[in-house]
Design an enzyme around this catalytic site. Sequence first.
Site, PDB file in Angstrom:
ATOM      1  N   GLU A   1       0.837  -1.225   0.000  1.00 58.15           N
ATOM      2  CA  GLU A   1       0.000   0.000   0.000  1.00 58.15           C
ATOM      3  C   GLU A   1       0.866   1.267   0.000  1.00 58.15           C
ATOM      4  OE1 GLU A   1      -3.437   0.098   2.564  1.00 58.15           O
ATOM      5  OE2 GLU A   1      -3.866  -2.013   2.154  1.00 58.15           O
TER       6      GLU A   1
HETATM    7  C1  LIG Z   1       2.090  -9.805   0.869  1.00 57.09           C
HETATM    8  C2  LIG Z   1       1.846  -8.837  -0.230  1.00 57.09           C
HETATM    9  C3  LIG Z   1       0.549  -8.444  -0.518  1.00 57.09           C
HETATM   10  C4  LIG Z   1       0.312  -7.559  -1.580  1.00 57.09           C
HETATM   11  N1  LIG Z   1      -0.977  -7.245  -1.921  1.00 57.09           N
HETATM   12  C5  LIG Z   1      -1.197  -6.527  -3.059  1.00 57.09           C
HETATM   13  C6  LIG Z   1      -2.527  -6.336  -3.562  1.00 57.09           C
HETATM   14  O1  LIG Z   1      -3.512  -6.768  -2.956  1.00 57.09           O
HETATM   15  N2  LIG Z   1      -2.686  -5.671  -4.742  1.00 57.09           N
HETATM   16  C7  LIG Z   1      -1.629  -5.167  -5.440  1.00 57.09           C
HETATM   17  O2  LIG Z   1      -1.839  -4.574  -6.492  1.00 57.09           O
HETATM   18  N3  LIG Z   1      -0.357  -5.310  -4.973  1.00 57.09           N
HETATM   19  C8  LIG Z   1      -0.123  -5.988  -3.819  1.00 57.09           C
HETATM   20  N4  LIG Z   1       1.148  -6.176  -3.363  1.00 57.09           N
HETATM   21  C9  LIG Z   1       2.247  -5.510  -4.051  1.00 57.09           C
HETATM   22  C10 LIG Z   1       2.855  -4.397  -3.216  1.00 57.09           C
HETATM   23  O3  LIG Z   1       2.010  -3.302  -3.206  1.00 57.09           O
HETATM   24  C11 LIG Z   1       4.248  -4.133  -3.818  1.00 57.09           C
HETATM   25  O4  LIG Z   1       5.102  -5.131  -3.291  1.00 57.09           O
HETATM   26  C12 LIG Z   1       4.753  -2.760  -3.519  1.00 57.09           C
HETATM   27  O5  LIG Z   1       4.052  -1.833  -4.284  1.00 57.09           O
HETATM   28  C13 LIG Z   1       6.241  -2.628  -3.828  1.00 57.09           C
HETATM   29  O6  LIG Z   1       6.521  -3.097  -5.103  1.00 57.09           O
HETATM   30  P1  LIG Z   1       7.709  -4.125  -5.340  1.00 57.09           P
HETATM   31  O7  LIG Z   1       7.645  -5.148  -4.277  1.00 57.09           O
HETATM   32  O8  LIG Z   1       7.697  -4.578  -6.726  1.00 57.09           O
HETATM   33  O9  LIG Z   1       9.009  -3.268  -5.066  1.00 57.09           O
HETATM   34  P2  LIG Z   1       9.759  -2.315  -6.099  1.00 57.09           P
HETATM   35  O10 LIG Z   1       8.856  -1.285  -6.631  1.00 57.09           O
HETATM   36  O11 LIG Z   1      10.498  -3.156  -7.058  1.00 57.09           O
HETATM   37  O12 LIG Z   1      10.769  -1.607  -5.116  1.00 57.09           O
HETATM   38  C14 LIG Z   1      11.871  -2.272  -4.484  1.00 57.09           C
HETATM   39  C15 LIG Z   1      12.418  -1.338  -3.434  1.00 57.09           C
HETATM   40  O13 LIG Z   1      12.826  -0.113  -4.035  1.00 57.09           O
HETATM   41  C16 LIG Z   1      12.130   0.978  -3.466  1.00 57.09           C
HETATM   42  N5  LIG Z   1      11.831   1.938  -4.525  1.00 57.09           N
HETATM   43  C17 LIG Z   1      11.094   1.755  -5.645  1.00 57.09           C
HETATM   44  N6  LIG Z   1      11.046   2.865  -6.379  1.00 57.09           N
HETATM   45  C18 LIG Z   1      11.777   3.790  -5.720  1.00 57.09           C
HETATM   46  C19 LIG Z   1      12.115   5.155  -5.964  1.00 57.09           C
HETATM   47  N7  LIG Z   1      11.675   5.809  -7.043  1.00 57.09           N
HETATM   48  N8  LIG Z   1      12.881   5.789  -5.050  1.00 57.09           N
HETATM   49  C20 LIG Z   1      13.311   5.168  -3.938  1.00 57.09           C
HETATM   50  N9  LIG Z   1      13.034   3.894  -3.650  1.00 57.09           N
HETATM   51  C21 LIG Z   1      12.270   3.203  -4.531  1.00 57.09           C
HETATM   52  C22 LIG Z   1      10.885   0.393  -2.849  1.00 57.09           C
HETATM   53  O14 LIG Z   1      10.397   1.179  -1.793  1.00 57.09           O
HETATM   54  C23 LIG Z   1      11.406  -0.944  -2.366  1.00 57.09           C
HETATM   55  O15 LIG Z   1      12.059  -0.763  -1.144  1.00 57.09           O
HETATM   56  C24 LIG Z   1       1.404  -7.044  -2.313  1.00 57.09           C
HETATM   57  C25 LIG Z   1       2.703  -7.435  -2.002  1.00 57.09           C
HETATM   58  C26 LIG Z   1       2.927  -8.334  -0.994  1.00 57.09           C
HETATM   59  C27 LIG Z   1       4.336  -8.773  -0.733  1.00 57.09           C
END
Ligand SMILES: Cc1cc2nc3c(=O)[nH]c(=O)nc-3n(C[C@H](O)[C@H](O)[C@H](O)COP(=O)(O)OP(=O)(O)OC[C@H]3O[C@@H](n4cnc5c(N)ncnc54)[C@H](O)[C@@H]3O)c2cc1C
Length: 643
Positions: free
Chosen positions: A418
């Site tokens: 979120e």
């Molecule tokens: C248990 C679980 C439940 C979930 N439920 C849902 C759901 O119901 N619906 C849904 O749509 N998604 C869901 N998600 C997805 C969740 O919202 C994403 O994991 C989240 O948005 C982060 O994306 P990512 O994991 O791909 O990380 P990435 O975007 O790949 O980021 C990796 C790291 O880099 C950081 N980062 C990324 N961009 C930047 C930037 N520009 N500047 C600085 N730091 C940055 C992030 O904060 C993170 O620490 C879920 C994920 C999990 C693990």
Amino acid sequence: MSKELEQISELESRKVAEASRETEWKQPSFLREMFLGNFRLDLIHPYPLPAEERPEFAAFYNAMKEFLRDQVDPVEIDATGEYPEQVVEGLRKLGAFGMKIPKKYGGLGFSNVEYQRVMQLLGSVDGNLSALLSAHQSIGVPQPLKLFGSEELKKKYLPRCAAGEISAFALTEPQVGSDPARLQTDAERTPEGDFIINGEKLWCTNGTLAKLLVVMARDPKSKKISAFVVETSWPGVKVEHRCHFMGLRALANAVITFKNVRVPAENLIGTEGKGLKIALTTLNDGRLSIPNGSVGTSKLCLEICRKWASERVQWGRPVGKHEAIAHKIADMAATTFAMESIVALATEMSDRGGYDIRLEAAACKEWNSDRTWEIVDETMQIRGGRGYETAKSLADRGEVPIPVEQIMRDYRINKIFEGSSEIMHLFMAREAVDKHLQVAGAMIDPEKSMADRLAELPKISAFYASWYPTRWLGWGQWPRYQEFGALATHLRFAERNTRRLSRQIFHGMIAYQGKLQNRQAFLFRLVDVANELFAIAASVARAYAMQEAGHPEAANAAELADLFCRNSRRKVLHLFHELWANDDVRKYKVALRVLDGKHAWLEEGILGLSERPQAEASLKPEAVQPSNPDPVPVPKVRPIGTH
Ligand SMILES: Cc1cc2nc3c(=O)[nH]c(=O)nc-3n(C[C@H](O)[C@H](O)[C@H](O)COP(=O)(O)OP(=O)(O)OC[C@H]3O[C@@H](n4cnc5c(N)ncnc54)[C@H](O)[C@@H]3O)c2cc1C
């Protein structure tokens, strides 16, 4: 990876984020004003103390509490990794899937304050259940429909949601985490006006149980993203995989594919191309669930520590009376008071209307989830070995099965989903500089000619000639706020440092100009200052309101508010100092060298990923997209914002 994905630049990601941003501020916001140097105490004072409970809500709340106590075993849910059918059914019977749905559509019609009280309660019981109910109605089908859906859509789906047909929110994809510009799921118009959806969604919470989904998909030509209600029973929708995690083991989380799924035109939520805006607006309110739940988790941790640290005797005293542990407990109590103060305030504001709470909600999400993680970590430390031992193992050898180990596993995700902590910082930083971009953006826009820039100068000079000097003026010393008694000093500090914050934002703009957007360490410190000042102001206002109301715990509240503010003030001063005295550039350079493999020598002496074929394959560049490592790419005047 597709050619198209390879070509999505940092600039395009920013453009997509910017296009989905709400650009206008029609209602006042405490934090927005703070970024401009205005300490608008009037927006949060008198602090709204909880009103008398409506009997209807009280009856539900008590029934829910009884149900959670008697029918739910979080340790069992964790061990089996499933939601017991009778628990889901029990929640349905209580009406818990329709808490936020208006009565005319079959829901319970609770206010946000009421709903979030339930979220706080759940935060103290089981993260799996919090996620089930919250993914369904904080971000799932009911919330965007309530805000943006047509009357037909509401009539069609809200009664089903209220009756317990589980819904889910599907935005994330393998290449879309924090960056919606990379979205690949297509929604193509048919000649009849319907949509055909093709694509894959990742980590969809409730996905294996859901009957209804909110799906974000883009027009393949215009690339504009829209939001749709999709029924999982429709041909072409398939749960491909159930995902499993470190915690939240019962989470019904899925990879879902969409193959030529025909979605009727009327299932478009809002207007075409507004999907991300809808998602973000949905999250303004929806985002309050995690910080409210976090307060519940922190309160439980406090109780665990209070009891354990009083009864566990080591070195001749209860461990809580050794200073090192005593300090942790004091900080835990003071911080929990502050967390509740900000999130109860933001939740009340969202019900009351007349405020724009997008910054406050983001601040609550970021600040409460980070603080609660620290509290969970300290709870494990205070419980010692018993904190690390599973509840089942504790029970098996006759000890009280306090599940700190499970709380830690379940809680950690709150800093990621979120809107991760980093994304919340970016979101807030974008708004922190918004006014300056509006006024002086042309001066740092590389696409503007010198003549264009010069033409803007009179307007810019006129604004800053009055704005900047007045950020030095104002009375933030005694006797200001003396009606707040001993806590007045903290408000004076917040007042003075609000002006200082706005000056520092401006100095950052001058010093870094267009490159400011890449100075995340600088910007994040500014956001951290704002969050601390918000927490100081809310804590003092709340303690004062309790005193004014003759609340029996008013003196205790004042003690916690005072301790919190003392801690927080030190943090603020440190953050300000570090704005200009830091190793930011050096660190970034070292990081680039680490990323480039220059320090791979340090990884010698381990069984590395390259020696584990499976792990290595998953980290191939095709699977993981490196972001642009250029520390200071020449930017267009585009903001810092993103999802
Ligand atoms: C248990 C679980 C439940 C979930 N439920 C849902 C759901 O119901 N619906 C849904 O749509 N998604 C869901 N998600 C997805 C969740 O919202 C994403 O994991 C989240 O948005 C982060 O994306 P990512 O994991 O791909 O990380 P990435 O975007 O790949 O980021 C990796 C790291 O880099 C950081 N980062 C990324 N961009 C930047 C930037 N520009 N500047 C600085 N730091 C940055 C992030 O904060 C993170 O620490 C879920 C994920 C999990 C693990």
